[in-house]
Write an enzyme that holds these catalytic residues in place. Sequence first.
Site, PDB file in Angstrom:
ATOM      1  N   ASP A   1       7.746  -4.478   3.175  1.00  0.00           N
ATOM      2  CA  ASP A   1       6.311  -4.661   3.297  1.00  0.00           C
ATOM      3  C   ASP A   1       5.966  -6.236   3.145  1.00  0.00           C
ATOM      4  OD1 ASP A   1       3.472  -2.859   2.503  1.00  0.00           O
ATOM      5  OD2 ASP A   1       3.321  -5.067   2.198  1.00  0.00           O
TER       6      ASP A   1
ATOM      7  N   GLU B   1       1.448  -3.088   7.766  1.00  0.00           N
ATOM      8  CA  GLU B   1       2.561  -4.208   7.712  1.00  0.00           C
ATOM      9  C   GLU B   1       3.940  -3.676   7.073  1.00  0.00           C
ATOM     10  OE1 GLU B   1      -0.049  -4.284   3.903  1.00  0.00           O
ATOM     11  OE2 GLU B   1      -0.146  -3.817   5.851  1.00  0.00           O
TER      12      GLU B   1
END
Length: 381
Positions: A243, A286
């Site tokens: 992430d 993301e």
Amino acid sequence: MSGLLPLFLSTDPKQRLRIQRSLLAASVFIACIALQVYACWAGLMARSEAETLSGLIVANVVFWYALLRSGLNLRCRDPALTLPQIIAALTIIVGAYATTGAAHGAVMMLLTLVLVFGIFNLKPRAARFASTYTVVAMGVAILYKIQTDPANYPLRLEVVHFALVIAIVPTVSSLAAQLSSLRARLQTQKNELAHALTRIQILATRDELTGLVNRRHMIEVINQHQKRLQRSGHHRFCLALLDIDHFKRINDTHGHNVGDEVLRHFAQVAQQALRETDVLARWGGEEFLVLLNDTMPEQAEAGIERIREAMADAQVAPSVPELRLTFSAGLTAYADDEPLDHCVERADRALYQAKAAGRNRTVLHAATPRLAAPRQTATER
């Protein structure tokens, strides 16, 4: 015979088809030779002329067969050599027309037959050329024979013959041009369909922004690795959730276009740092999921750190060259026969721990699967 046929016709399918078509067209010449034999027997044609013309016919067939079988035709723009073969055949037919005396009318149909053989291969320009050549060659031959042999080539009959040539040959040429245009349209549609199918396959398996494997296809890939592990018992693999740290801040500060640049370049850098056997997927937003193939957790952790090292100096947004990225990672090994969502949840918990511990780090979660804690949103992280 099956052993001699490839030797005679070539083992290449396309070349074999070209040779077969050329030999099939030779049937026209067989009919021409048969007509000459009959003309000689009936006293309508001199034997010397029949032998000369028959020799040219045989030489023509052998020449084109040798050229095609040798592969020299592959150097040409049209490997089938359709137009040159048709022009050669038309020339011989015109010669037969001019030498068969009173039987010359029977040769007329062979002209159309020769053009029909090329109707499916000739392009419009080539078809028009063949048609024009036929009309001109026949016109010259008819004028010559009217002057030199009016007994066998009377003017009134030859006018009818020439009128038939003018009526039939351009019609065949026009049909060839229409078929050529139809083939071109069909080929264009075929190419467009193939392109659309490829595009659909890409969209079904790839993330449009990053070009990575998408979530749905990644699940299929992991399922395949699960089956391999079940079959072999030793094909181990690990999963890691990555992430990007503070990605929301990047979007808020620089805009979503820069955010898209970051995602694309992050994917490229991470992909280059991984092994060819590893699989990187866009998991959502993301987040990225990495399948580290045939490896133990400690080795997998070293692979994630290679990505971190590569990312430290990477330019991830050309429009903001000073921007640098870090990421947090949750890593875990797949346990035998466990449901896939348990393994992903365990990696997700490890990721949450990495973020809670200050980000820009990897947490390895090797605990036995248990119910996952409530998933934190990207904003809460």
